[in-house]
Design a protein around this motif. Structure first.
Motif, PDB file in Angstrom:
ATOM      1  N   ASP A 153       0.821  -1.212   0.000  1.00 16.69           N
ATOM      2  CA  ASP A 153       0.000   0.000   0.000  1.00 16.69           C
ATOM      3  C   ASP A 153       0.857   1.265   0.000  1.00 16.69           C
ATOM      4  O   ASP A 153       0.622   2.167  -0.793  1.00 16.69           O
ATOM      5  CB  ASP A 153      -1.035  -0.005   1.143  1.00 16.69           C
ATOM      6  CG  ASP A 153      -0.422  -0.031   2.536  1.00 16.69           C
ATOM      7  OD1 ASP A 153       0.794  -0.285   2.667  1.00 16.69           O
ATOM      8  OD2 ASP A 153      -1.177   0.186   3.515  1.00 16.69           O
ATOM      9  N   THR A 154       1.818   1.329   0.903  1.00 20.17           N
ATOM     10  CA  THR A 154       2.592   2.558   1.021  1.00 20.17           C
ATOM     11  C   THR A 154       4.051   2.232   1.356  1.00 20.17           C
ATOM     12  O   THR A 154       4.379   1.112   1.755  1.00 20.17           O
ATOM     13  CB  THR A 154       2.056   3.466   2.159  1.00 20.17           C
ATOM     14  OG1 THR A 154       2.159   2.741   3.392  1.00 20.17           O
ATOM     15  CG2 THR A 154       0.629   3.885   1.919  1.00 20.17           C
ATOM     16  N   SER A 197       5.580   3.514   3.869  1.00 22.98           N
ATOM     17  CA  SER A 197       5.676   3.339   5.330  1.00 22.98           C
ATOM     18  C   SER A 197       5.559   1.864   5.686  1.00 22.98           C
ATOM     19  O   SER A 197       6.349   1.335   6.479  1.00 22.98           O
ATOM     20  CB  SER A 197       4.552   4.103   6.040  1.00 22.98           C
ATOM     21  OG  SER A 197       4.651   5.483   5.812  1.00 22.98           O
ATOM     22  N   THR A 198       4.566   1.202   5.129  1.00 28.84           N
ATOM     23  CA  THR A 198       4.368  -0.216   5.398  1.00 28.84           C
ATOM     24  C   THR A 198       5.552  -1.025   4.891  1.00 28.84           C
ATOM     25  O   THR A 198       6.024  -1.962   5.551  1.00 28.84           O
ATOM     26  CB  THR A 198       3.072  -0.689   4.718  1.00 28.84           C
ATOM     27  OG1 THR A 198       1.982   0.080   5.219  1.00 28.84           O
ATOM     28  CG2 THR A 198       2.811  -2.162   4.978  1.00 28.84           C
ATOM     29  N   LEU A 230       8.514  -0.779   7.129  1.00 31.70           N
ATOM     30  CA  LEU A 230       8.286  -1.618   8.308  1.00 31.70           C
ATOM     31  C   LEU A 230       8.586  -3.085   7.991  1.00 31.70           C
ATOM     32  O   LEU A 230       9.280  -3.773   8.755  1.00 31.70           O
ATOM     33  CB  LEU A 230       6.837  -1.457   8.792  1.00 31.70           C
ATOM     34  CG  LEU A 230       6.388  -2.408   9.909  1.00 31.70           C
ATOM     35  CD1 LEU A 230       7.237  -2.240  11.164  1.00 31.70           C
ATOM     36  CD2 LEU A 230       4.901  -2.181  10.249  1.00 31.70           C
ATOM     37  N   ILE A 258      11.521  -5.474   9.645  1.00 27.99           N
ATOM     38  CA  ILE A 258      11.205  -6.774  10.266  1.00 27.99           C
ATOM     39  C   ILE A 258      12.017  -7.880   9.589  1.00 27.99           C
ATOM     40  O   ILE A 258      12.565  -8.774  10.251  1.00 27.99           O
ATOM     41  CB  ILE A 258       9.686  -7.052  10.201  1.00 27.99           C
ATOM     42  CG1 ILE A 258       8.939  -6.081  11.127  1.00 27.99           C
ATOM     43  CG2 ILE A 258       9.381  -8.499  10.591  1.00 27.99           C
ATOM     44  CD1 ILE A 258       7.418  -6.125  10.997  1.00 27.99           C
ATOM     45  N   SER A 270      10.193  10.169   8.096  1.00 27.18           N
ATOM     46  CA  SER A 270       9.704   9.841   9.439  1.00 27.18           C
ATOM     47  C   SER A 270       9.231   8.388   9.537  1.00 27.18           C
ATOM     48  O   SER A 270       9.213   7.811  10.626  1.00 27.18           O
ATOM     49  CB  SER A 270       8.557  10.781   9.819  1.00 27.18           C
ATOM     50  OG  SER A 270       7.540  10.753   8.828  1.00 27.18           O
ATOM     51  N   ASP A 316      11.879   5.976  11.306  1.00 29.36           N
ATOM     52  CA  ASP A 316      11.797   5.930  12.770  1.00 29.36           C
ATOM     53  C   ASP A 316      10.558   5.142  13.199  1.00 29.36           C
ATOM     54  O   ASP A 316      10.617   4.286  14.089  1.00 29.36           O
ATOM     55  CB  ASP A 316      11.664   7.349  13.349  1.00 29.36           C
ATOM     56  CG  ASP A 316      13.022   8.001  13.560  1.00 29.36           C
ATOM     57  OD1 ASP A 316      14.016   7.517  12.960  1.00 29.36           O
ATOM     58  OD2 ASP A 316      13.083   8.991  14.308  1.00 29.36           O
ATOM     59  N   LYS A 317       9.447   5.443  12.565  1.00 23.42           N
ATOM     60  CA  LYS A 317       8.189   4.789  12.935  1.00 23.42           C
ATOM     61  C   LYS A 317       8.320   3.279  12.771  1.00 23.42           C
ATOM     62  O   LYS A 317       7.925   2.501  13.651  1.00 23.42           O
ATOM     63  CB  LYS A 317       7.049   5.342  12.077  1.00 23.42           C
ATOM     64  CG  LYS A 317       5.675   4.791  12.416  1.00 23.42           C
ATOM     65  CD  LYS A 317       4.585   5.643  11.762  1.00 23.42           C
ATOM     66  CE  LYS A 317       3.188   5.096  11.998  1.00 23.42           C
ATOM     67  NZ  LYS A 317       2.124   6.023  11.566  1.00 23.42           N
ATOM     68  N   LEU A 319       7.903   0.525  15.663  1.00 27.30           N
ATOM     69  CA  LEU A 319       6.846  -0.490  15.599  1.00 27.30           C
ATOM     70  C   LEU A 319       7.433  -1.895  15.590  1.00 27.30           C
ATOM     71  O   LEU A 319       6.859  -2.823  16.159  1.00 27.30           O
ATOM     72  CB  LEU A 319       5.970  -0.272  14.358  1.00 27.30           C
ATOM     73  CG  LEU A 319       5.191   1.049  14.298  1.00 27.30           C
ATOM     74  CD1 LEU A 319       4.315   1.091  13.043  1.00 27.30           C
ATOM     75  CD2 LEU A 319       4.337   1.268  15.543  1.00 27.30           C
ATOM     76  N   ALA A 320       8.586  -2.051  14.947  1.00 32.26           N
ATOM     77  CA  ALA A 320       9.214  -3.373  14.877  1.00 32.26           C
ATOM     78  C   ALA A 320       9.910  -3.757  16.169  1.00 32.26           C
ATOM     79  O   ALA A 320      10.451  -4.857  16.273  1.00 32.26           O
ATOM     80  CB  ALA A 320      10.206  -3.422  13.713  1.00 32.26           C
ATOM     81  N   ASP A 378      -3.587   3.579  -3.708  1.00 30.50           N
ATOM     82  CA  ASP A 378      -2.262   3.306  -3.239  1.00 30.50           C
ATOM     83  C   ASP A 378      -1.574   2.252  -4.105  1.00 30.50           C
ATOM     84  O   ASP A 378      -2.179   1.247  -4.453  1.00 30.50           O
ATOM     85  CB  ASP A 378      -2.321   2.837  -1.789  1.00 30.50           C
ATOM     86  CG  ASP A 378      -3.410   1.791  -1.582  1.00 30.50           C
ATOM     87  OD1 ASP A 378      -4.041   1.355  -2.552  1.00 30.50           O
ATOM     88  OD2 ASP A 378      -3.638   1.383  -0.437  1.00 30.50           O
ATOM     89  N   GLY A 389       3.423  -9.758   2.365  1.00 25.38           N
ATOM     90  CA  GLY A 389       3.093  -8.512   3.055  1.00 25.38           C
ATOM     91  C   GLY A 389       2.272  -8.772   4.299  1.00 25.38           C
ATOM     92  O   GLY A 389       2.100  -9.927   4.717  1.00 25.38           O
ATOM     93  N   ILE A 390       1.755  -7.717   4.887  1.00 25.49           N
ATOM     94  CA  ILE A 390       1.022  -7.830   6.149  1.00 25.49           C
ATOM     95  C   ILE A 390      -0.433  -8.246   5.947  1.00 25.49           C
ATOM     96  O   ILE A 390      -0.888  -9.174   6.596  1.00 25.49           O
ATOM     97  CB  ILE A 390       1.133  -6.502   6.958  1.00 25.49           C
ATOM     98  CG1 ILE A 390       2.601  -6.260   7.351  1.00 25.49           C
ATOM     99  CG2 ILE A 390       0.241  -6.547   8.193  1.00 25.49           C
ATOM    100  CD1 ILE A 390       2.884  -4.889   7.930  1.00 25.49           C
ATOM    101  N   PRO A 391      -1.186  -7.592   5.057  1.00 19.81           N
ATOM    102  CA  PRO A 391      -2.605  -7.963   4.923  1.00 19.81           C
ATOM    103  C   PRO A 391      -2.783  -9.331   4.293  1.00 19.81           C
ATOM    104  O   PRO A 391      -1.945  -9.763   3.485  1.00 19.81           O
ATOM    105  CB  PRO A 391      -3.173  -6.895   3.975  1.00 19.81           C
ATOM    106  CG  PRO A 391      -2.188  -5.786   3.981  1.00 19.81           C
ATOM    107  CD  PRO A 391      -0.857  -6.434   4.221  1.00 19.81           C
TER     108      PRO A 391
END
Lengths: 470, 470
Positions: free
Chosen positions: A138-139, A141-142, A145, A149, A182, A185-186, A190-191, A302, A340-342
């Motif tokens: 999607d993005t 940011s994801t 992350l 991980i 940013s 860092d996020k 989160l990880a 996205d 991915g996550i979803p």
């Protein structure tokens, strides 16, 4: 709603969007809405009975549109171009209308296989080698992350299958620059890495990460008993389009076996142009890479491309295999849920497929080159104007600039910057956003909305001068 | 593509989707595609020059559609209903066509405020109290990951701002059931907990988590020096619609200060019906809650509702505040980027808004009750048929069943089950998926595609008998 009712209402919606796009220049770019203005026009409770479609359409015009900032406006110079080109929009219309889902290859084979094809097309268009495998997320940011991980799991030899990150005896460290996005860092937070384990590596005068400082930081951590894990380098930073030296950073990563993730979310689109590829020289040494076709390139949001060198590792980290998802085709196909996550996935490849086919490589390249040319023109014009300064190199389409009237500095200069940008935005003539560079507010002009021609950039320059020099 | 070209091509696409939906019953439900079939029909390289829109549309018919399994088909009984109702599809068309992005409230105020309004509408429709705040995420998998990260951060008093999960001295433990969704394990692993720190709490004969076993597991961990952190309870499990006793579990959570996340991804839609709300009695004691309107309810995928009791905690865990995202409105508005992982956000509230308004509460309730009635009819019919068995309670619209011919058991029974389901799927007459229950394969019949009427369920029953009893 029956298919026939959809046909009629759908034509209305298409006409409405065509009209919106054709007339968007007549609207103020930034919404002139106060907090709560939209909400208070909407009923506090849901309707008990069905409402007429005409009423919904009417509310779009009356309530929703006046509350929008118009990203597809040719005078949108904020954040980044998020071009929803109309061919790509239609690809997404097909996806949403079909309503099929990619839980598994078998649950709609074309969804998975077209994604394989278009990510391969994009790989080739970006000048990347065949050693990369791509997937749509999607993005960015994801994706970052997921990358961190994956780094964590490689460094810990799949610690998540044992006691997790909490069982590690040495702290794992992530390296990045103060100019990275940013989301880095996020992602690290989160990880589970923890803020104390993020190293902010020093940068040079062009805001690019210094490989020597990176090597020193790693050495210091090794001496201190920590475990270097991952580096996130940026090709085209958000604030200033800084270009971290990927090749030199990849060498450091290789020397220590660290995961290298390259964030080319915005600038990656430029790699369609062979003349820009020097900017990420050495990218083949990275482990993962993120590029957003939903930015400058024009895929409807996205649509993020995530490329990895070792898809087996990604799958091992992300996969679960419950009985209710197993099919007879498993083992012979890609199940992209494990990338991915979803679990559920839209048919996002369609919007990229429509975009690439309707434009062709040359169509996309021509538009990107137009924007680079416009950025160079504006940079030259601003640099030549008295009282104005271009604050950072302009390798692509984003300018960092400031109006610096004689005698104004420090907080007063910051106030002046924020004030004139607010005047520009309130005027409705253009939309600009600000950021801090070297401790002072400056203005980012991000050129590249699909409809933005030279005349719009010239008009922006007039508007900026008028509001700043008044 | 100009707005006028979009108008013409968009009408074609709308007509194409209307025709697709109107004729979907004439297609085999599951794609009859072998791995690689689609890919080999597509060019290996992207086009250099633009292609005609008609060619793209032609390829949709010729290559893509034959490679789809049709989720909107009235004979789709696999996985779960993923209804993209046509009103909701149009809401998404508006979103994609507008191409606005919710990075910040200011970047399109209506996007944020309509999301506040429709999540509030949904909260009210689900019978939840005003103590919940809602936001739209992409999927339940992502939401459960966010929930477990929030749990981790509450238990560690924001350890991510210090040394992260890796600095914790006691292992943090997550409790769930063997019947929870695979995304729970995945979330715990991605969040760094580690597989050894996931406790699989025993369940009862109806596959529901046993609160006494939960309390014992927590007590054992406390004795062993571990730190209980989170419980994920399921309201309507994927395989069998098992209903964990939320109230009793919430009491255990409250006693020990554990985070309680409730996964009502599928069954949550049923809470629009007051007569179903006993199923999640005690849900007000949870900390977070996930419901997928993109399943049975009919919002076009992706549209997941994430409700939290403490939005300040969520924002504190998820927020970053770089200078390039700051606006003058901050502090007076919600910036929904701080409510999830991605920074960029589509205008997803529109598809839910269109759905609720076009259907009204009564329209949605009527369809849900139709499906419950169809499931009860099929359950009764199957239970009464010789050689057939309903394996689990049917509180909602999913049946677990098996054809058990005399003398067949063990692996031979498993083979029989897989064989006849494969025959059903290959026949094209219906689509079913399987899962393991009590160590044996069984068939899940998930009723609730928008177009599925009683006649379709009757026809499914005939097909199942024919293929299983042949």
């Amino acid at each position: 709603m029956t298919p026939e009712e959809f046909r009629a209402a759908g034509h209305q919606i298409v006409d409405w969007i065509a009209d919106y796009r054709a007339t968007v220049t007549s609207r103020p770019v930034m919404a002139r809405t106060e907090p709560g203005d939209i909400r208070k026009q909407l009923p506090a409770h849901p309707p008990e009975q069905p409402e007429a479609f005409a009423d919904i359409l009417g509310d779009l015009d009356r309530i929703i549109v006046p509350g929008l900032s118009h990203w597809q406006h040719p005078q949108f110079f904020g954040y980044f171009p998020c071009n929803g080109t109309l061919a790509s929009v239609l690809g997404d219309y097909v996806s949403t209308g079909l309503g099929v889902l990619g839980l598994a290859w078998q649950s709609s084979p074309a969804l998975t296989e077209l994604e394989e094809v278009v990510t391969d097309w994009m790989r080739e268009m970006l000048g990347l080698s065949g050693a990369w495998s791509g997937v749509i997320q999607d993005t960015a940011s994801t994706t970052t992350l997921i990358a961190l991980i994956c780094a964590r799991e490689r460094t810990t030899a799949y610690g998540s299958n044992r006691g997790g990150l909490q069982a590690e005896s040495q702290p794992l460290i992530v390296y990045t620059s103060a100019h990275s996005h940013s989301s880095v860092d996020k992602a690290a937070l989160l990880a589970g890495f923890g803020r104390e384990n993020i190293r902010v590596v020093a940068h040079d005068a062009s805001y690019a990460m210094r490989p020597d400082a990176l090597a020193e930081a790693i050495a210091a951590d090794l001496r201190g008993g920590a475990k270097p894990c991952a580096i996130v380098a940026t090709s085209g930073s958000t604030a200033s389009t800084a270009l971290d030296p990927i090749g030199a950073i990849a060498s450091v990563a290789a020397r220590h076996g660290l995961w290298l993730h390259v964030d080319a979310a915005m600038a990656g689109s430029a790699m369609l142009l062979p003349e820009c590829r020097w900017m990420w020289n050495g990218v083949e040494g990275a482990d993962s890479l993120v590029i957003n076709p939903h930015k400058w390139l024009g895929a409807a949001f996205d649509c993020t491309l995530h490329f990895v060198r070792d898809p087996q590792h990604l799958v091992r980290v992300m996969s679960t295999n419950p009985s209710f998802l197993q099919t007879a085709a498993d083992g012979r196909v890609k199940n992209l849920r494990d990338w991915g996550i979803p679990l559920g996935r839209r048919f996002r490849a369609l919007k990229l497929w429509f975009l690439i086919r309707e434009q062709g490589i040359v169509g996309l390249q021509t538009r990107l080159r137009r924007d680079l040319d416009n950025a160079r023109w504006l940079a030259g014009t601003v640099a030549a104007a008295a009282g104005w300064r271009v604050l950072a190199p302009v390798p692509l389409q984003t300018l960092c600039l400031r109006h610096e009237p004689a005698g104004l500095e420090g907080d007063a200069l910051d106030r002046h910057t924020q004030d004139w940008v607010a005047r520009v935005n309130r005027s409705g003539a253009a939309y600009l956003t600000t950021a801090v560079l070297d401790g002072r507010w400056m203005v980012r002009v991000s050129i590249g909305a699909e409809q933005t021609e030279r005349s719009h950039v010239e008009s922006l320059w007039q508007t900026m001068r008028m509001e700043a020099e008044q």
